[in-house]
Motif scaffolding. Structure first.
Motif, mmCIF file in Angstrom:
data_model
loop_
_atom_site.group_PDB
_atom_site.id
_atom_site.type_symbol
_atom_site.label_atom_id
_atom_site.label_comp_id
_atom_site.label_asym_id
_atom_site.label_seq_id
_atom_site.Cartn_x
_atom_site.Cartn_y
_atom_site.Cartn_z
ATOM 1 N N UNK A 7 0.880 -1.557 -0.131
ATOM 2 C CA UNK A 7 -0.254 0.253 -0.246
ATOM 3 C C UNK A 7 0.402 1.908 -0.247
ATOM 4 N N UNK A 8 2.071 1.457 0.742
ATOM 5 C CA UNK A 8 3.042 2.048 0.805
ATOM 6 C C UNK A 8 3.255 2.292 -0.303
ATOM 7 N N UNK A 9 3.759 1.620 -0.907
ATOM 8 C CA UNK A 9 4.737 1.897 -2.172
ATOM 9 C C UNK A 9 3.720 2.052 -3.388
ATOM 10 N N UNK A 10 2.477 2.285 -3.599
ATOM 11 C CA UNK A 10 1.877 2.017 -4.597
ATOM 12 C C UNK A 10 1.128 3.803 -3.991
ATOM 13 N N UNK A 11 0.925 4.277 -3.504
ATOM 14 C CA UNK A 11 0.501 5.795 -2.740
ATOM 15 C C UNK A 11 1.740 6.498 -3.533
ATOM 16 N N UNK A 12 2.591 6.043 -3.331
ATOM 17 C CA UNK A 12 3.775 6.582 -3.808
ATOM 18 C C UNK A 12 4.407 6.817 -5.341
ATOM 19 N N UNK A 13 3.786 5.317 -5.701
ATOM 20 C CA UNK A 13 4.118 5.157 -7.144
ATOM 21 C C UNK A 13 2.441 6.264 -7.848
ATOM 22 N N UNK A 14 2.086 6.324 -6.794
ATOM 23 C CA UNK A 14 0.354 7.466 -7.213
ATOM 24 C C UNK A 14 0.493 8.817 -7.461
ATOM 25 N N UNK A 15 1.698 9.564 -6.258
ATOM 26 C CA UNK A 15 2.516 10.598 -6.271
ATOM 27 C C UNK A 15 3.362 11.093 -7.264
ATOM 28 N N UNK A 16 4.124 9.734 -7.862
ATOM 29 C CA UNK A 16 4.694 10.558 -8.586
ATOM 30 C C UNK A 16 4.877 10.367 -10.243
ATOM 31 N N UNK A 17 3.278 9.332 -10.500
ATOM 32 C CA UNK A 17 3.226 9.344 -11.711
ATOM 33 C C UNK A 17 1.976 10.974 -12.531
ATOM 34 N N UNK A 18 1.828 11.388 -10.861
ATOM 35 C CA UNK A 18 0.391 12.538 -11.299
ATOM 36 C C UNK A 18 1.290 13.814 -11.266
ATOM 37 N N UNK A 19 2.329 13.341 -9.824
ATOM 38 C CA UNK A 19 3.439 14.556 -10.161
ATOM 39 C C UNK A 19 3.973 15.123 -11.588
ATOM 40 N N UNK A 20 4.223 14.117 -12.610
ATOM 41 C CA UNK A 20 5.316 13.860 -13.966
ATOM 42 C C UNK A 20 4.392 14.477 -14.956
ATOM 43 N N UNK A 21 2.267 13.749 -14.713
ATOM 44 C CA UNK A 21 2.217 15.221 -15.574
ATOM 45 C C UNK A 21 1.728 16.672 -15.356
#
Length: 300
Positions: A7-21
């Protein structure tokens, strides 16, 4: 532990891809403005026709990047929804605009290992198996000792009173020593095997702790480098390149190169921030706990 780490890693991936957009959109605006500047330069005869065309190529590449990021975002959203047992396409709350740098207690590697020895489920399980096998050895060794038993009985069917009460004593003498030695040897071999496996587990956890700690410290250091050195220099570079192009001292390619470099660094900085949390999750997982301190920056 596995669920918390995932769950923690998926949350971080979610932040990273939204910030990249977000970064992609910011640079689309930047390149559009630069193209307008190139068109103005060309209209006044101070720039070449290839400059606006180069800006159009860069916008096309940004659109290609956006499509890839949108696909990645959909995958991450589906993975998070799957973890929550929701339909894969369900909407999620907005990703955080910023992540603080993750922190952990300033423990030494030995302190992290001691924590893992006490909390890792695998080590606690193998330790109890060792205890059980050690008890098995002690039981096998007791088979060498004579076994005494005392019993008593009362039978009213006997007419004589002295025959109605009976007391018995039995003694089991360990004569078959070979069988008992075999049982003891088997128990000792089983103990040695589980002790070896327990030691192997301990060594693996030590390596995992050390590796996770090193990677976490590296991620924190990377954030500081990007924040304090790389990003300020990259922003100054594109400002200088744009000013030089306006004054005719630089080519438009220099601006595009500085823009691509800045975009790359901004994405790398966002990934570095997320990495501090990903690696914190790996470190706490290696230590056998879901949390080693109160939450920070909205994280649990």
């Amino acid at each position: 532990l596995h669920l918390h780490t995932t769950a923690s890693i998926l949350y971080d991936n979610y932040f990273a891809v939204r910030r990249a957009l977000e970064i992609n959109q910011e640079h689309r605006v930047l390149v559009t403005r630069l193209r307008q500047s190139a068109e103005a330069q060309y209209a006044t005869g101070r720039g070449g026709q290839q400059d606006p065309l180069q800006a159009n190529v860069e916008l096309a590449l940004l659109e290609q990047e956006r499509l890839t990021l949108v696909a990645r975002d959909k995958v991450v959203v589906a993975q998070i929804n799957g973890l929550l047992h929701r339909p894969a396409a369900s909407r999620l709350p907005a990703a955080p605009e910023h992540l603080d740098v993750a922190t952990v207690p300033s423990w030494s590697a030995d302190q992290w290992r001691q924590h893992a020895q006490q909390h890792r489920p695998e080590l606690r399980t193998s330790s109890r198996i060792v205890d059980a096998r050690r008890s098995g050895v002690q039981l096998a060794q007791r088979a060498y000792y004579p076994d005494f038993s005392v019993g008593g009985a009362y039978n009213f069917m006997w007419p004589q009173l002295e025959h109605q009460f009976m007391i018995g004593l039995s003694l089991n003498v360990p004569i078959q020593l070979g069988a008992r030695r075999g049982g003891a040897s088997e128990a000792k071999a089983a103990l040695a095997r589980v002790q070896s496996l327990h030691a192997e587990h301990q060594s693996a956890v030590d390596v995992e702790i050390r590796q996770a700690l090193v990677w976490f410290e590296e991620a924190v250091a990377q954030v500081a480098v990007f924040r304090d050195l790389v990003l300020p220099a990259a922003r100054h570079q594109i400002e200088a390149a744009e000013a030089s192009y306006t004054s005719g001292r630089n080519s438009f390619s220099d601006i595009m190169s500085a823009q691509r470099q800045l975009r790359s660094f901004e994405r790398a900085y966002a990934e570095a921030l997320a990495d501090t949390w990903r690696r914190r999750a790996s470190l706490t997982r290696a230590a056998g706990t879901v949390s080693v301190q109160p939450s920070q920056g909205g994280r649990q």
